[in-house]
Design a protein around this motif. Structure first.
Motif, PDB file in Angstrom:
ATOM      1  N   ASP A 199     -10.222   0.138  21.223  1.00  0.00           N
ATOM      2  CA  ASP A 199     -11.683  -0.316  20.743  1.00  0.00           C
ATOM      3  C   ASP A 199     -12.499  -0.981  21.771  1.00  0.00           C
TER       4      ASP A 199
ATOM      5  N   THR B  70     -17.020   7.014  15.089  1.00  0.00           N
ATOM      6  CA  THR B  70     -17.546   5.793  14.293  1.00  0.00           C
ATOM      7  C   THR B  70     -17.483   6.150  12.815  1.00  0.00           C
ATOM      8  N   THR B  71     -17.860   5.077  12.093  1.00  0.00           N
ATOM      9  CA  THR B  71     -17.880   5.133  10.759  1.00  0.00           C
ATOM     10  C   THR B  71     -19.309   5.017   9.987  1.00  0.00           C
TER      11      THR B  71
ATOM     12  N   THR C 146     -20.175   2.756   8.209  1.00  0.00           N
ATOM     13  CA  THR C 146     -20.523   1.305   8.341  1.00  0.00           C
ATOM     14  C   THR C 146     -20.581   0.725   9.501  1.00  0.00           C
ATOM     15  N   ASP C 147     -20.037   1.283  10.749  1.00  0.00           N
ATOM     16  CA  ASP C 147     -20.322   0.652  11.903  1.00  0.00           C
ATOM     17  C   ASP C 147     -20.879   1.449  12.831  1.00  0.00           C
ATOM     18  N   TYR C 148     -21.650   2.498  12.452  1.00  0.00           N
ATOM     19  CA  TYR C 148     -22.169   3.075  13.543  1.00  0.00           C
ATOM     20  C   TYR C 148     -23.502   2.361  14.412  1.00  0.00           C
TER      21      TYR C 148
ATOM     22  N   ASP D 147     -23.369  -0.789  15.170  1.00  0.00           N
ATOM     23  CA  ASP D 147     -22.711  -1.681  16.148  1.00  0.00           C
ATOM     24  C   ASP D 147     -23.215  -1.693  17.571  1.00  0.00           C
TER      25      ASP D 147
END
Length: 196
Positions: free
Chosen positions: A16, A42-43, A45-47, A49
């Protein structure tokens, strides 16, 4: 080597980028530094970040090929996330980056079903099997690295000039100190003070 991996392709899953372990972050950066193509996973929910976007900006600066996988996407959020994500990519110079969406699904024996990853696998196969595409990734990576290296040359020259100036100052100070000491010894020997 594995029969599932196409000859001519190496896929390295880096640690990571925002790992709590310093060695993992350093390894991830090292791997990114030698890659011809980045597959950013990425997901939904995390794109957004911040840490990955710093590296994606670096990828743009280095003219690397980038593809994006939006993983574990809920069908109810897919359209809105893809729209927002596409805007973020465009605003950061990655409008042409392919975006592959993998829906949230039930694992089969701990793995994603082949049908779910088929678009990603097909895209990867295309990158390797098309000689022009493969050469383009390598060429862009090399050219981008050279451009970035050339951009650092003025800073390196300035640092070298600073070091040379510091060396001249230190040598002048040292020469002056030895000259003063020599003059003092000569003077004291001449007036007999040193012998007394």
């Amino acid at each position: 080597p594995h029969e599932a991996v196409i000859p001519g392709m190496s896929i390295i899953d880096s640690p990571d980028l925002d790992s709590l372990v310093d060695a993992n972050r350093k390894l991830a950066r090292q791997l990114f530094g030698v890659a011809d193509l980045w597959l950013f996973v990425t997901t939904g929910t995390d794109y957004a970040d911040a840490v990955p976007w710093e590296l994606l900006t670096e990828a743009v600066d280095r003219r690397l090929s980038v593809a994006v996988v939006l993983d574990r996407m809920r069908s109810s959020e897919m359209a809105a996330v893809r729209r927002h994500f596409a805007t973020m990519l465009r605003d950061r110079g990655l409008a042409s980056a392919p975006v592959i969406t993998i829906p949230e699904t039930t694992l089969v024996d701990g793995l994603l079903p082949p049908s779910v990853i088929a678009p990603l696998r097909g895209w990867l196969i295309q990158q390797v099997n098309d000689a022009r595409t493969r050469a383009g990734h390598v060429s862009r990576a090399v050219e981008g690295m050279l451009e970035q290296s050339l951009l650092k040359v003025p800073a390196l020259v300035a640092a070298l000039e600073d070091q040379a100036a510091a060396d001249r100052r230190l040598r002048a100070d040292l020469d002056a100190a030895f000259l003063r000491a020599r003059d003092e010894v000569v003077t004291r020997v001449g007036d007999g003070a040193l012998l007394a």
